[in-house]
Motif scaffolding. Structure first.
Motif, PDB file in Angstrom:
ATOM      1  N   GLY A 103       0.808  -1.215   0.000  1.00  0.00           N
ATOM      2  CA  GLY A 103       0.000   0.000   0.000  1.00  0.00           C
ATOM      3  C   GLY A 103       0.838   1.261   0.000  1.00  0.00           C
ATOM      4  O   GLY A 103       0.465   2.268   0.611  1.00  0.00           O
ATOM      5  N   VAL A 104       2.005   1.213  -0.662  1.00  0.00           N
ATOM      6  CA  VAL A 104       2.912   2.364  -0.648  1.00  0.00           C
ATOM      7  C   VAL A 104       2.374   3.485  -1.548  1.00  0.00           C
ATOM      8  O   VAL A 104       1.545   3.267  -2.432  1.00  0.00           O
ATOM      9  N   ASP A 105       2.894   4.695  -1.314  1.00  0.00           N
ATOM     10  CA  ASP A 105       2.455   5.820  -2.149  1.00  0.00           C
ATOM     11  C   ASP A 105       3.143   5.755  -3.513  1.00  0.00           C
ATOM     12  O   ASP A 105       4.055   4.964  -3.739  1.00  0.00           O
ATOM     13  N   LYS A 106       2.718   6.619  -4.425  1.00  0.00           N
ATOM     14  CA  LYS A 106       3.161   6.532  -5.811  1.00  0.00           C
ATOM     15  C   LYS A 106       4.636   6.845  -6.006  1.00  0.00           C
ATOM     16  O   LYS A 106       5.211   6.509  -7.036  1.00  0.00           O
ATOM     17  N   SER A 107       5.287   7.465  -5.019  1.00  0.00           N
ATOM     18  CA  SER A 107       6.703   7.829  -5.164  1.00  0.00           C
ATOM     19  C   SER A 107       7.640   6.758  -4.603  1.00  0.00           C
ATOM     20  O   SER A 107       8.856   6.893  -4.689  1.00  0.00           O
TER      21      SER A 107
END
Length: 607
Positions: A75-79
């Motif tokens: 569930g990591v962010d897009k960066s």
């Protein structure tokens, strides 16, 4: 120089064991647990990219301790860049090997990662342990991204204290498992069974009080039929305290105070009891309590000894009508995963007429031993010191001794076990004799109430089969494997052979047999036919029955089992076909030959 090497081996082994042997909770199945069985996400990782950086340095040994698959990034962010995600990974059932669950993993040997999410609310007043029944072979264990430790050995239980490391609510466990065969390990590179990888036995979180009953032994004293002796050991914050042992049916209730190390030994003279035997597998309720803890077990009491060429169970001669058994389900494939799987194997052994089984070639599931207690089957228990081991490597010896120690420690209260075996078909050399001799000594130091054995090999001179392995001097049984009619000689020649055995001890044939493809028929001279296997059994039994000292046997083997060594595309297809029952559950003709033999066999020599 050789003596110096061996001395170094023994001293170093003792050091290794003191540093690495892990105590596990006795009778974990009688405690309060949270099962972690079921589906686990997995990632195959043949390059160990989830553990090693591009310089081949472990991520968990870096300054940050981060970077491995054990971080469980999801569930990591897009960066954020990541090259794995357990959320989308497929699953494997635990307990269960990976080879039989996924076709692409059938032959896989290497690294595979497991991940399991679970929810719990730990009590601050309790202690918690993460317990594994077995993982093959080496595993690195992480809880919530933090490393707990490493374990080696594919068949023994281990645990980690996770008190204070569990989160209220969501938690996750990640394992890096590796079943790669290595020369200096136990077993070594070369075996004749499938190298099933993964989490093959139960996983659970065990909840205990701050001071708990870690271990206990309740057994008949050596040479006695009316003195129960043993010990209780507490572990925790208050090791010195009161413990009580109860066996209600025998009207035993005795209290003791443990010493500063948490241990107390006891010896109790008891009233007349019903002794455990295959015909009458009597188990008594045994209750051990402390100030804060209580554990209930079912334990049988029996004696086992040898006298010249006899084996005595409860002071009476017995013939061990046995069969060898692997920890493998021939029908479903893979390791035995459930109590139902294990009952199936034991019921087949009982139908064959057995009172005895050889659990080869490694420590089997604890549930299997408890079921043997219940149904009435005597047991030969073994460690995987198999074929050619690194005899002069101190770490290899330490590993072997550790597996022996853990197995004896786990199963010391099982009435069914009458033999501890220290190995199978090991070649005679001075180095091997010392290695195996020290294992025998270790087994005796841990348990003086059971027989110690090993599956030895034989030599032939004309029509004489010689049993003269010097290790036999240290063993309680003249136990050996011989494959007349299959690997040497012709089946019809076997009755011409005689045995020259240098030991005045009970003879137990630990293996004989022949391969047959279930359902394939021909005349008795057609190799791989059921008729040929039948012929081998008929002539083997005629040959063996001439021995005055014959007191038991465990032919090889109850069921067909997978082996990468067995490659004939028609008759084997990576199956060892020496089973008396096929991989479809069909009984071969030789099954009924052995069944009839056991029906007529009693203790002593039969003519």
């Amino acid at each position: 120089m050789f003596r110096k090497i061996i001395l170094t081996l023994v001293v170093f082994a003792g050091f290794c064991l003191r540093g690495s042997a892990q105590e596990t909770i006795q009778h974990v199945y009688g405690r309060t647990v949270l099962s972690l069985n079921g589906p686990w996400n997995y990632i195959m990782d043949p390059y160990q990219m989830g553990y090693l950086d591009y310089r081949q340095k472990p991520f968990d040994q870096s300054k940050s301790g981060k970077g491995g698959f054990y971080d469980n990034l999801t569930g990591v962010d897009k960066s954020t860049k990541t090259e794995y995600d357990f959320t989308y990974a497929p699953t494997l059932e635990v307990p269960g090997d990976w080879n039989s669950q996924e076709e692409k993993l059938l032959f896989y040997e290497g690294t595979l990662w497991y991940k399991k999410d679970f929810v719990m609310n730990p009590d601050a007043g309790k202690r918690y342990f993460l317990y594994f029944g077995a993982v093959n072979y080496e595993c690195h264990v992480y809880l919530n991204g933090k490393k707990l430790g490493v374990h080696k050995g594919g068949f023994t239980p281990f645990q980690f204290d996770v008190s204070g490391k569990l989160n209220p609510g969501k938690n996750f466990v990640v394992l890096m498992t590796d079943n790669t065969r290595k020369r200096d390990e136990i077993p070594t590179i070369n075996t004749d069974w499938w190298n099933y990888g993964g989490i093959t036995r139960d996983v659970m979180i065990v909840e205990m009080p701050q001071t708990y009953i870690e271990d206990y032994k309740v057994q008949l004293a050596k040479g006695s039929k009316d003195i129960i002796e043993g010990f209780v050991r507490l572990q925790g914050t208050e090791k010195s305290g009161k413990v009580t042992l109860e066996i209600p049916e025998l009207k035993i209730k005795s209290s003791y105070t443990t010493d500063e190390d948490g241990k107390v030994s006891f010896s109790i003279k008891t009233r007349k009891m019903d002794y455990w035997s295959p015909e009458h597998p009597k188990l008594y309720d045994v209750i051990v309590t402390s100030t804060d803890d209580k554990v209930e077990d079912k334990i049988g009491f029996r004696t086992i000894a040898t006298r010249h060429q006899d084996i005595l169970l409860n002071d009476k001669p017995i013939f061990l009508k046995g069969i060898s058994v692997h920890d493998e389900n021939p029908i479903l494939g893979g390791r035995l995963r459930s109590e139902g799987d294990m009952r199936m194997m034991l019921e087949w052994a009982k139908e064959l007429g057995c009172n005895y089984i050889r659990l080869a070639h490694y420590t089997h599931n604890e549930t299997m031993l408890r079921l043997a207690d219940e149904v009435g089957l005597l047991v030969w228990a073994e460690i995987p010191v198999y074929w050619t081991i690194s005899w002069t490597n101190p770490e290899t010896y330490a590993n072997a001794e550790n597996q022996l120690t853990v197995g004896i420690d786990r199963d010391k209260n099982r009435a069914s076990i009458i033999v501890w075996s220290v190995g199978n078909e090991t070649p005679v050399t001075e180095e091997r004799n010392v290695f195996m001799g020290h294992l025998v000594d270790k087994a005796r130091s841990l348990d003086n109430t059971r027989l110690i054995a090993a599956a030895l090999e034989v030599e032939r001179e004309g029509y004489t089969i010689k049993v003269e392995d010097p290790l036999g001097d240290k063993l309680d049984l003249a136990s050996f494997n011989e494959y007349g009619g299959w690997y040497w000689s012709e089946p019809k020649e076997l009755p011409k052979y005689t045995f020259d055995i240098r030991f005045d001890k009970p003879v137990v044939i630990s293996e004989f047999g022949a391969g047959a493809l279930g359902g394939f028929h021909g005349d008795e001279d057609t190799v791989w036919s059921e008729e040929h296997q039948e012929l081998v059994y008929i002539n083997q039994l005629e040959m063996l029955d001439k021995m005055e000292a014959l007191r038991g046997m465990t032919p090889w083997i109850l069921t067909d089992f997978r082996s990468p060594r067995r490659q004939h595309p028609v008759y084997q297809d990576f199956w060892n076909r020496k089973g008396l029952i096929s991989n479809t559950g069909k009984k071969k003709k030789a099954f009924y030959i052995l069944q009839q033999y056991y029906k007529n066999k009693t203790a002593g020599k039969q003519r």
